[in-house]
Structure formats: C-alpha cells, structure tokens
Design a protein around this motif. Sequence first.
Motif, mmCIF file in Angstrom:
data_model
loop_
_atom_site.group_PDB
_atom_site.id
_atom_site.type_symbol
_atom_site.label_atom_id
_atom_site.label_comp_id
_atom_site.label_asym_id
_atom_site.label_seq_id
_atom_site.Cartn_x
_atom_site.Cartn_y
_atom_site.Cartn_z
ATOM 1 N N LYS A 54 0.831 -1.209 0.000
ATOM 2 C CA LYS A 54 0.000 0.000 0.000
ATOM 3 C C LYS A 54 0.864 1.257 0.000
ATOM 4 O O LYS A 54 0.554 2.235 -0.685
ATOM 5 C CB LYS A 54 -0.933 -0.006 1.211
ATOM 6 C CG LYS A 54 -2.065 -0.996 1.083
ATOM 7 C CD LYS A 54 -2.933 -1.002 2.327
ATOM 8 C CE LYS A 54 -4.021 -2.067 2.211
ATOM 9 N NZ LYS A 54 -4.839 -2.156 3.423
ATOM 10 N N GLU A 55 1.951 1.248 0.771
ATOM 11 C CA GLU A 55 2.862 2.391 0.785
ATOM 12 C C GLU A 55 3.467 2.626 -0.593
ATOM 13 O O GLU A 55 3.562 3.764 -1.055
ATOM 14 C CB GLU A 55 3.976 2.171 1.809
ATOM 15 C CG GLU A 55 3.552 2.302 3.248
ATOM 16 C CD GLU A 55 4.687 1.995 4.221
ATOM 17 O OE1 GLU A 55 5.841 1.796 3.774
ATOM 18 O OE2 GLU A 55 4.406 1.948 5.426
ATOM 19 N N LEU A 56 3.880 1.550 -1.257
ATOM 20 C CA LEU A 56 4.468 1.677 -2.590
ATOM 21 C C LEU A 56 3.447 2.195 -3.597
ATOM 22 O O LEU A 56 3.773 3.009 -4.459
ATOM 23 C CB LEU A 56 5.043 0.331 -3.045
ATOM 24 C CG LEU A 56 6.274 -0.152 -2.283
ATOM 25 C CD1 LEU A 56 6.660 -1.555 -2.734
ATOM 26 C CD2 LEU A 56 7.442 0.799 -2.477
ATOM 27 N N GLY A 60 3.818 5.625 -5.642
ATOM 28 C CA GLY A 60 3.735 5.601 -7.100
ATOM 29 C C GLY A 60 2.650 6.531 -7.611
ATOM 30 O O GLY A 60 2.813 7.196 -8.639
ATOM 31 N N SER A 61 1.545 6.609 -6.913
ATOM 32 C CA SER A 61 0.455 7.503 -7.306
ATOM 33 C C SER A 61 0.904 8.959 -7.244
ATOM 34 O O SER A 61 0.615 9.748 -8.146
ATOM 35 C CB SER A 61 -0.746 7.273 -6.383
ATOM 36 O OG SER A 61 -1.768 8.178 -6.687
ATOM 37 N N LYS A 62 1.636 9.320 -6.185
ATOM 38 C CA LYS A 62 2.154 10.684 -6.068
ATOM 39 C C LYS A 62 3.123 11.004 -7.206
ATOM 40 O O LYS A 62 3.073 12.073 -7.808
ATOM 41 C CB LYS A 62 2.850 10.873 -4.721
ATOM 42 C CG LYS A 62 1.901 10.905 -3.546
ATOM 43 C CD LYS A 62 2.661 11.004 -2.240
ATOM 44 C CE LYS A 62 1.726 10.887 -1.047
ATOM 45 N NZ LYS A 62 2.465 10.871 0.229
ATOM 46 N N LEU A 63 4.002 10.061 -7.490
ATOM 47 C CA LEU A 63 4.972 10.274 -8.574
ATOM 48 C C LEU A 63 4.276 10.390 -9.923
ATOM 49 O O LEU A 63 4.682 11.187 -10.771
ATOM 50 C CB LEU A 63 5.996 9.140 -8.593
ATOM 51 C CG LEU A 63 7.004 9.144 -7.442
ATOM 52 C CD1 LEU A 63 7.858 7.885 -7.482
ATOM 53 C CD2 LEU A 63 7.875 10.380 -7.498
ATOM 54 N N GLU A 64 3.241 9.601 -10.128
ATOM 55 C CA GLU A 64 2.491 9.677 -11.384
ATOM 56 C C GLU A 64 1.851 11.052 -11.534
ATOM 57 O O GLU A 64 1.880 11.644 -12.618
ATOM 58 C CB GLU A 64 1.425 8.587 -11.420
ATOM 59 C CG GLU A 64 0.601 8.617 -12.699
ATOM 60 C CD GLU A 64 -0.543 7.627 -12.672
ATOM 61 O OE1 GLU A 64 -0.964 7.218 -13.769
ATOM 62 O OE2 GLU A 64 -1.016 7.273 -11.576
#
Length: 152
Positions: A54-56, A60-64
């Motif tokens: 979940k952390e990853l 990843g969502s933030k980076l996207e």
Amino acid sequence: MSKDSIKSLKDVTGQAGDLAKHIWLAGLGAYGRAYDEAQERYDKASKESPRLFKELVSKGSKLETQAREKLGDVSSLGKTVSIEERISKMRASLGFGHTASADDLERLEKKLDALSKKVDTLSKSKAPAAKAAAKPKAARKTAAKKAAAKSS
C-alpha cells in the motif's frame, strides 16, 4: 571377563548411547528452533507485505501525479513552439544553425574559381616537364633493346 569389567563396559556403552542421543536431540532442537524462527519471519513478512504494498502504491500515485503535471507543462510548451523552431534551436546549440547567405555563397564561388585557375596553371606547367621526363625513359628502353639484340 569379570563382572566388574562387564559392568564398566555396560556403563561406558550406556554413557556413549546417552551422549549420542543427546547429540541427536540437540540437532533436532536446532532444526526446530530454526524452523520456528523462519516461520515467525514468514508470518511477520506476510503481515507487513500488504502495508508495504500500500505504501508503494501511494508513493507511485504521487509520482504519477507529479509526472503528469510536468508532462502537461511540456506539452503546453510544445503547442506554442513549432517543431521547426525547436529544430532550429537544437541546430544552433550544436553549431549547425548557420545557414549560407547569398554573400557567403558568392565568396565561396570566388575562392573556388581562384583555386581552379591555380590548379590549371600548375597542371599546364607540369605537363611539358612530364613529357620531357618521359622521352629519356623511352630512349633508354630503345637503347636497351638494341643492346640486347646485338648480344644475341
């Protein structure tokens, strides 16, 4: 054999058997302990895996989101600047941006004409010298043929 020696032999054999049994049990205990520790680590990892996943996913969502914002900025730049302008900027930065003007072409043509004239004069002046150098070689060949004919 005496009864004492048989008894001492049985005692030594019993002690050796007890020692072997203890060694066997120690090995089984070590295996059991290693198994228990491995099981604990597996259980702990399987509990942490969903949290880590979940952390990853959130990272990843933030980076996207950040990447899409940056791409939006770049695509808006591309709309205002044409491809030809971008290519000309790239050529200029690489040193290929200089385009030949009419003055440049005229200057190069004059240099080319001057070089052509020099080459022509040099080739004309060397042509008679080359013919003169060729005549002695031909004379030597005929003299060599005559000498060969006389000796045969």
